[in-house]
Design an enzyme around this catalytic site. Sequence first.
Site, PDB file in Angstrom:
ATOM      1  N   GLY A 115       0.871  -1.179   0.000  1.00 20.80           N
ATOM      2  CA  GLY A 115       0.000   0.000   0.000  1.00 20.80           C
ATOM      3  C   GLY A 115       0.904   1.223   0.000  1.00 20.80           C
ATOM      4  CB  ALA A 116       0.892   4.238  -2.166  1.00 22.60           C
ATOM      5  NE  ARG A 118       5.432  -3.238  -4.496  1.00 23.21           N
ATOM      6  CZ  ARG A 118       4.107  -3.344  -4.291  1.00 23.21           C
ATOM      7  NH1 ARG A 118       3.605  -3.052  -3.107  1.00 23.21           N
ATOM      8  NH2 ARG A 118       3.299  -3.725  -5.262  1.00 23.21           N
ATOM      9  CG  ASN A 178      -5.267   1.855  -7.171  1.00 20.46           C
ATOM     10  OD1 ASN A 178      -4.496   1.915  -6.207  1.00 20.46           O
ATOM     11  ND2 ASN A 178      -6.445   1.262  -7.077  1.00 20.46           N
ATOM     12  CG  ASP A 231       0.224   2.281  -5.654  1.00 19.37           C
ATOM     13  OD1 ASP A 231      -0.920   1.789  -5.732  1.00 19.37           O
ATOM     14  OD2 ASP A 231       1.099   1.856  -4.882  1.00 19.37           O
TER      15      ASP A 231
END
Length: 354
Positions: free
Chosen positions: A46-47, A88, A246, A236
């Site tokens: 999750g961002a 990421r 996303n 994101d």
Amino acid sequence: MVKSIEWVDGKVIMLDQSKLPFEVTYITCTDYLMVAEGIRKLRIRGAPAIGIAAAMGIALAAQDIHARNSAQFMKAIEPVFHEMLSTRPTAVNISWAVERLKKVIKSKRDESVSGLKQILIREAQSILDEDIAVNKAIGRWGAEFIKDGDTILTHCNAGSLATGGYGTATAPMLVARDQGKKIQVIADETRPVLQGARLTAWELMQENIPVTLITDSTAGSLLRRGEIDLVIVGTDRTARNGDVANKIGTYPLSVLSRENKVPFYVAAPFSSIDFSTASGDRIPIEERSPEEVTHILGIYPIAPKGVKARNIAFDVTPHKYVTAIITEKGAFKPTDIRKLSRQNVDLDSIRLKR
Ligand code: MRU
């Protein structure tokens, strides 16, 4: 409220989301490489949550640095920034957190090394605390778009687990519930990692919000049958023109929402808006191991051995499909997002009202 990550007694404790909802286990990270591995392996995801994790990982690494002065300290911490940035690529929150920590230590050049170490711990903790406050504000703005009796569709997990707490897409749901509105949520399972099935369903059940799980391909039918009143998803990275990246599957959901005249909202804290990226086409999109597609939860094979598979983890939703972007400063038309980077913008004049 579920806590995804915490700084406790000089260590980073993360809830291992890769094991949820079957096991509730915590990992104690004693060095930054454990934090980086946790981000890569989706133990924390999750961002906003990975931005917080990156900041805490850096603060953790700082404690082990032996340096005689701030210049040596800055040099020694540089590889840690790179390690976090390499975990990421899609969520802007990691580079946002790295830049924030870099800036704070650069502004304290005259500080002692032990002072810098403490400053980094405090800054990482502030990123977490501010995130919770931001999410609550997103909740207050977003709840204006939810009516009593609404059914809300969401994709992936943009809840407490994906943030410091409270979530982004889930925040308006929590506020609406607290306002006494009767709502229910439809959660897309979100292939291949099943964040909707494993995480969103779990979180909402704990909050006593009625939730129904569907396969991703069921969403279109429910939208067409008029069973969904609105869609709320996280992001994101939001580009300057209002395009949003996303979880894979968000783009088709936005097109189906438009086709069926269902409003499509994106909950986006300022920390996930990237004003330096002109449009969604420039957002780096993570491609993960094909094994996540050929095996359920990395364990059970569901395809012939050796079959070629692709695992594109995010997609870009063009801004034309987004009804509004809900931030901590209000809800805005995606095309007005660029105006938010200006110092003297009159927010009232561009805020969307229900
Ligand atoms: O691969 P993940 O689980 O990190 O993907 C998460 C999402 O796509 C979320 O919707 C996004 O990060 C927003 S979280 C507030």
